[in-house]
Design an enzyme around this catalytic site. Sequence first.
Site, PDB file in Angstrom:
ATOM      1  N   GLU A   1       0.834  -1.209   0.000  1.00  0.00           N
ATOM      2  CA  GLU A   1       0.000   0.000   0.000  1.00  0.00           C
ATOM      3  C   GLU A   1       0.869   1.259   0.000  1.00  0.00           C
ATOM      4  OE1 GLU A   1      -2.639   1.252  -0.538  1.00  0.00           O
ATOM      5  OE2 GLU A   1      -4.383   0.337   0.378  1.00  0.00           O
ATOM      6  N   ASP A   2       0.305   2.352  -0.474  1.00  0.00           N
ATOM      7  CA  ASP A   2       1.009   3.634  -0.390  1.00  0.00           C
ATOM      8  C   ASP A   2       0.763   4.311   0.945  1.00  0.00           C
ATOM      9  OD1 ASP A   2      -1.642   3.827  -1.203  1.00  0.00           O
ATOM     10  OD2 ASP A   2      -1.349   5.751  -2.192  1.00  0.00           O
TER      11      ASP A   2
ATOM     12  N   ASP B   1      -4.681   5.272   6.045  1.00  0.00           N
ATOM     13  CA  ASP B   1      -5.285   6.490   6.607  1.00  0.00           C
ATOM     14  C   ASP B   1      -6.337   6.060   7.638  1.00  0.00           C
ATOM     15  OD1 ASP B   1      -6.664   8.895   7.038  1.00  0.00           O
ATOM     16  OD2 ASP B   1      -6.189   9.639   5.056  1.00  0.00           O
TER      17      ASP B   1
ATOM     18  N   ARG C   1      -0.378  12.553  -8.749  1.00  0.00           N
ATOM     19  CA  ARG C   1       0.267  11.244  -8.567  1.00  0.00           C
ATOM     20  C   ARG C   1       1.692  11.242  -9.115  1.00  0.00           C
ATOM     21  NH1 ARG C   1      -3.752   7.441  -7.075  1.00  0.00           N
ATOM     22  NH2 ARG C   1      -5.746   7.707  -8.107  1.00  0.00           N
TER      23      ARG C   1
END
Length: 183
Positions: free
Chosen positions: A103-104, A107, A169
């Site tokens: 995952e980036d 949150d 992005r």
Amino acid sequence: MLIRTPEQDIERVLYTEKAIAARVEQLGAELTAKLGDQRPVLVCVLKGASFFYIDLCRCMNCPIDMDFIAVSSYGAGARSTGVVRLIKDLDNNITGRHVIIVEDIIDSGLTMQYLKQLFAARDPASVTTISFLDKAGCHDASLKTDLVGFEIGNEFVVGYGLDYANYYRNLPYIGVLRPECYN
Ligand code: PRP
């Protein structure tokens, strides 16, 4: 024609290209040490994780299988809708395989929780989770990610795959977005 560059919307740079590359290299080495002899399946969570995923794959010095899943819960907004939509499933059967979810950012933690449940039902040999960024203060402390690049505060970050409404992005660094850009 006057082009408005994404740079103009960045309040400050959080991680430079160089800092990102150095951390990804360390994470790749850690994953190689942990699962290098298991031919793990690295799962890229599209689209946000795409840049991190490719860099991470290049930093793993072992055989791997690559696979991609697409989920979305933010749409064009700055807050999670609370519902994770599965847009594209894996191509491969992960039963009996060692899986690494890449995952980036974590949150609210909803996406990672959803993916862990989805994959657990397919009987993998193991599931390891890695996220380049973790907003640790924004989700339940019980949601533990095995490997994290950097813990960050509750700031709206973009770049290196991370977006707002699909913009930003392609910034090569991670920066904090000016609040007026998403309010
Ligand atoms: C973003 C990001 C993570 C997720 C994290 O994806 O890439 O997958 O949100 O947020 P959470 O912990 O609150 O669930 P998004 O749904 O925006 O789709 P995208 O990757 O295509 O941008």
